[in-house]
Design a protein around this motif. Structure first.
Motif: not given
Ligand SMILES: Nc1ncnc2c1ncn2[C@@H]1O[C@H](COP(=O)(O)OP(=O)(O)OP(=O)(O)O)[C@@H](O)[C@H]1O
Ligand SMILES: [Mg+2]
Ligand SMILES: [Zn+2]
Length: 566
Positions: A106-132
């Motif tokens: 049961l998530a107590m914070t969400h760094e893991e989920v966010v990093t999982w998502l970033a690993a899949r959806e962020i590929h290029s410097y052109k997509q950065l920065p992102q604030l979620w």
């Protein structure tokens, strides 16, 4: 909303064992009910407060370009294993198995989920920065849930995350959050200080906490009114003592001399017996540490060892048992000192250059004239810093304060992106780890901190922006048709103007209604009573108790002015 229809169960009695004012008042005013230790139901008025806090936060996060989404509470254990926190976090993390036997969290914070998502959806410097960001329930099996909403096991957090190409860009995302947080706390009526904090389990380097001054808080900070230095005592450092290094009577130079101190084991006893200040004594402890084995640790007699600081230097440690002390030093605790020991001696910075009285490693004896520089092997910052200590930046006196942590911000760097493979390609096609930040605010901590900072002996005095209702309309005699008719008219008219109005239409004695209104603490009360035939009502400001008569036609304008001021 009519009070006759609203589930607003006010009670006279404080909840059993409650100490914090916010705990007592939130329960008594009918805003929350405890289902189990640290697990609460939000009743309608309490949930209205939470929704308002949420709205303020959402506006300010969107204003800095942060995108809202929703991450799940139930997480597969794999991502927590990848980040390493499955292993490093103890019982605070709720774990269970699903029906197939897979480990879940049961998530107590969400760094893991966010990093999982970033690993899949962020590929290029052109997509950065992102604030979620998202606002989601967090589950933590806290060791000591307490103080009502201040430390609970299930709570809603706004957590946001920044993804950047490098540390300069991270600093910009961090600064945006600082600006947003300043506005969020100001709008919610909670006065805070931003202090340096220990990154702790989040990892990373730079971190700050937002601290709301309150006796009910579990944290302590020190701050300097002269230069702005402010830090959690977990990592606060002090400047050199303006009185200089300790030197006592008959000391300085020469070999240390034995003095007979029969039965005097504590700092206070020895100081009183010798007629010297505790700051002229050495407090020496034998500890057994994971990384370095047995050690001698010394701080000044008027200082306390900060366990967290020592832990960061030597790993987990415990105090040596009396038998271990005897084995290492040849004497019982109380007469232990650094002269002639075979153990490494770690001394606090404040001992540098000083000459002290300390244990002689001989029963009933102390040594006078111990020059710290001759016995200390390593100086470290080891002591608890307190109000009154010198500021490390400007030397002025630090002030100390008990506080509630309402929010915090962390520069995570690549702590999660590296192990979880969240990378991007730069302009040249080279791969880099994404540089991350994480930013939390506890919604219920804001609610509770607001109550801690704004209440009196009668109840809560909500800041207008997060009050359950803006206006509380009361009718003195519900049986009087003129009063009731006018109150109904005011209730309808204020509602049409867009005010959030609670109308106490209950057939109860005026005393009960006034008490409930003060307990609930809506910023403006409109009382319809004996001036009803003249179409005049009384406007009362909850916080200042200021009251005046206002013609019904002038009420909307008067309420607007009153709300703007609260
Ligand atoms: N047990 C809790 N109950 C209510 N709110 C909490 C709790 N733990 C954390 N929060 C809120 O969530 C925010 C971000 O969570 P984070 O994990 O960074 O806090 P934390 O450092 O664990 O807090 P604490 O030191 O008080 O345990 C905190 O600033 C606080 O407002
Ligand atoms: Mg915590
Ligand atoms: Zn200063």
């Amino acid at each position: 909303m009519r009070a006759s229809q609203l589930l607003l169960p006010t009670v006279k009695e404080d909840p059993a064992g409650a100490e914090a004012a916010s705990h007592k008042l939130l329960v008594r005013a009918g805003l929350i009910r405890q289902l189990a230790a640290g697990i609460y139901v939000f009743l309608p008025a309490g949930w209205r407060v939470m929704r308002k806090i949420e709205a303020v936060i959402r506006e300010e996060m969107e204003a800095i370009g942060c995108q809202e989404m929703l991450y799940p509470v139930v997480n597969p254990a794999e991502i927590w294993q990848q980040s390493g926190r499955w292993q490093t976090i103890g019982d605070e993390l709720f774990r269970f198995k699903d029906r197939k036997g897979a480990d879940m969290v049961l998530a107590m914070t969400h760094e893991e989920v966010v990093t999982w998502l970033a690993a899949r959806e962020i590929h290029s410097y052109k997509q950065l920065p992102q604030l979620w960001f998202h606002m989601q329930t967090k589950e933590r099996d806290e060791a000591r849930p307490k103080s009502g909403l201040l430390r609970v096991r299930e709570f809603i957090m706004k957590d946001s995350y920044s993804l950047d190409t490098d540390f300069d860009a991270l600093q910009r995302s961090y600064d945006k959050h600082i600006a947003a947080y300043d506005r969020i706390f100001a709008r919610c009526g909670v006065s805070v200080r931003r202090v340096l904090s220990d990154p702790g389990m989040m990892g990373g380097n730079i971190a700050h906490e937002y601290m709301a001054s309150s006796e009910a808080g579990e944290d302590e900070i020190v701050f300097c009114e002269h230069c702005g230095y402010a830090a959690n005592v977990e990592l606060a450092v002090a400047g050199p003592d303006s009185a200089g290094p300790a030197t006592g009577p008959g000391r300085g130079g020469g070999a240390p001399r034995e003095i007979h101190t029969p039965g005097r084991r504590t700092i206070d006893d020895v100081a009183a017996f010798l007629g010297i200040e505790p700051r002229g004594l050495l407090k020496t402890l034998v500890v057994v540490s994971d990384d370095r084995g047995a050690l001698l640790v010394a701080v000044r007699g008027d200082h306390d060892l900060h366990e967290g600081k020592l832990r960061r230097i030597v790993g987990e440690f415990r105090l040596a048992t009396p038998d271990e002390v005897v084995a290492a030093q040849g004497v019982q605790p109380g007469f232990v000192g650094p002269v002639g020991t075979s153990l490494p001696v770690l001394g606090d910075e404040s001992l540098r250059g000083g000459v002290f009285t300390g244990g002689a490693n001989k029963a009933d004896y102390h040594l006078d004239g111990i020059a710290a520089d001759e016995v200390v092997d390593e100086y470290h910052d080891l002591r608890v810093v307190r109000g009154g200590d010198p500021c490390p930046e400007c030397g002025g006196a630090l002030a100390g304060e008990r506080v509630i942590e309402v929010g915090n911000i962390f520069q995570l760097g690549t702590k999660y992106s590296k192990p979880m493979g969240a990378t991007y390609l730069d302009e040249q096609g080279a791969e880099h780890d994404i540089v991350m930040g994480s930013y939390g605010i506890g919604l219920s901590r804001i609610a509770a901190a607001a109550v801690e900072q704004h209440h009196d002996e009668h109840g809560i005095c909500w800041p207008a922006a997060i009050a359950p209702f803006q206006v509380h309309v009361l009718v003195v005699r519900a049986a009087d048709s003129t009063q009731t008719a006018l109150a109904e008219e005011i209730y309808a008219a204020l509602g049409e103007r867009g005010f959030e109005v609670l109308f106490d239409d209950r057939e109860l004695s005026p005393g009960v209604k006034f008490k409930d209104a003060d307990l609930l603490g809506c910023p403006v009360q409109v009382v319809v009573g004996k001036l009803a035939p003249e179409r005049v009502a009384e406007l009362k400001l909850r916080a200042s108790a200021e009251r005046r008569d206002v013609a019904v036609a002038d009420l909307p304008a008067a309420v607007t002015t009153a709300l703007a001021a609260s």
